[in-house]
Design an enzyme around this catalytic site. Sequence first.
Site, PDB file in Angstrom:
ATOM      1  N   SER A  53      -9.495   2.249   2.579  1.00 27.03           N
ATOM      2  CA  SER A  53      -8.368   2.559   2.242  1.00 27.03           C
ATOM      3  C   SER A  53      -7.932   1.209   1.159  1.00 27.03           C
ATOM      4  CB  SER A  53      -8.100   3.770   2.977  1.00 27.03           C
ATOM      5  OG  SER A  53      -7.047   3.161   4.105  1.00 27.03           O
ATOM      6  N   SER A 105      -9.983  -0.939   6.690  1.00 30.36           N
ATOM      7  CA  SER A 105      -9.311  -0.326   5.862  1.00 30.36           C
ATOM      8  C   SER A 105      -8.551  -1.898   5.164  1.00 30.36           C
ATOM      9  CB  SER A 105      -8.012   1.227   5.544  1.00 30.36           C
ATOM     10  OG  SER A 105      -8.986   2.083   5.482  1.00 30.36           O
ATOM     11  N   LYS A 119       0.892  -0.879  -0.059  1.00 31.05           N
ATOM     12  CA  LYS A 119       0.236  -0.370   0.119  1.00 31.05           C
ATOM     13  C   LYS A 119       0.920   1.318  -0.218  1.00 31.05           C
ATOM     14  CE  LYS A 119      -3.245   1.806   2.877  1.00 31.05           C
ATOM     15  NZ  LYS A 119      -5.031   2.102   3.559  1.00 31.05           N
TER      16      LYS A 119
END
Length: 477
Positions: free
Chosen positions: A145, A169, A70
């Site tokens: 996210s 997330s 990420k």
Amino acid sequence: MENLYSLTAHELKKKIDSEGLAPSGILDSLIKRIESVDKKIKAFVSLNKGASVLSKERRGKLYGIPVLVKDNICVKGEETTCASRILKGFKPPYDATVIKRLKDEGAVLIGKSNMDEFAFGSSCETSCYGPTRNPWDTDRIPGGSSGGSAAAVASDQTILALGSDTGGSIRQPASLCGVVGLKPTYGRVSRYGLIAFASSLDQIGPITKDVTDTALVMNVIAGYDEMDSTCVDMPVPDYTKSLVKDVKGLRIGVPKEYFIEGIDTEVEAGVRGSIDLLRDLGARIVEITLPHTQYAVSTYYIVAPAEASSNLARFDGVQYGFRAQDAKDLVDMYIKTRSKGFGNEAKRRILLGTYCLCAGYYDAYYLKAQKVRTKIKEDFDKAFKLCDLIATPTTPTPAFRIGEKTLDPLSMYLSDIFTISANLAGLPAISIPCGFSKNSLPIGLHMLAKPFDEETLLRAAYTFEQNTDYHKRKPGL
Ligand code: GLN
């Protein structure tokens, strides 16, 4: 020949160890896959085509296995932007501890994944790069996210991925994309090198195709790190030992507050059916109560923006990334840099958080929220006297459409209702695929455990997975 990109890490490990498969073959297969499907999904913000095994002295635990990271986790020398204009061009001079551990164990870092800006969001739509799309229906969001990481795992564009979870997330996108996502206990995995959102809530964790791979990643990333003062110095078990197909006698608590009005009927049916399956496999189902659940969303949306507004103060154009060029003086430079650098959701969080922390309101908002947070934690302490695990839906609905909630932040925030309590209480929690809606959208089963009891989570998740085939289904791309 079978496509290497479609295999799990444990399947590839076997091929590397006993059939002499070369890591470069896996990477070639993945790059071809990414070049053919990521036009539709947009999970990657950067692709490292020249990636290779960096630690060649020994064959580590993830030797030759590609991992997507990420974009809020620092990788030395690789642009790390948190999907924000304000960090464009920022290349960290160091590796996050999780990255160092992955490299030491021979993992291959293939790139950075898309996310909501600074991890603020549940849909990947606040990214400065534009949204990632759900591989099961590209008109829909992948969740957020960590949407890029989950969509990439679901569409076979990476073998493993890392995400971060402040309010859901990792688990929410894993659920909406039909893959496995684990948020470890607060303090189990080092956050050194994770660009902070809300420091009392953030954790890094794996997003994988199955539960066995989750255990493999945890064996590498979990454990004490002196560079993170919140990381707990406790021995790390061998998580693969928890991959036991047996839930006999396990007490699974079902909180009545989680099956509420507004939950999608197919989600409810999928999750209830999954709990029934666990009961049929020998678990004991007990009804429990978590009475402060109704306050979790409002508590989170004070604590998280308050901490975020403080953490984001460091992005002022002086040290990192983007700086506005046309400023008259220093203050004008700060204002222009932050006005142009941050997107709307980041600005909303900074405003909300600064408001809650200001002198006249601190007691009324932040302090009060912290007290309610303690109540929420106490609910779990009581519940875990009656059960070993808690089972709930991961999300109230399957993936929603791109654009559906962008003009209504409150309804976006409410979609986190089932995941944020685990962060407020610091508990480990996992989402695993447990069904599909009539229009083929994945549904996730969410399970929470006592602090540092990832082992029981993995055992129940593995047992469920071994008795179902939801994790094997692939989106038709
Ligand atoms: N969706 C939640 C938020 O917008 C959680 C995000 C996260 O876990 N990073 O804050």
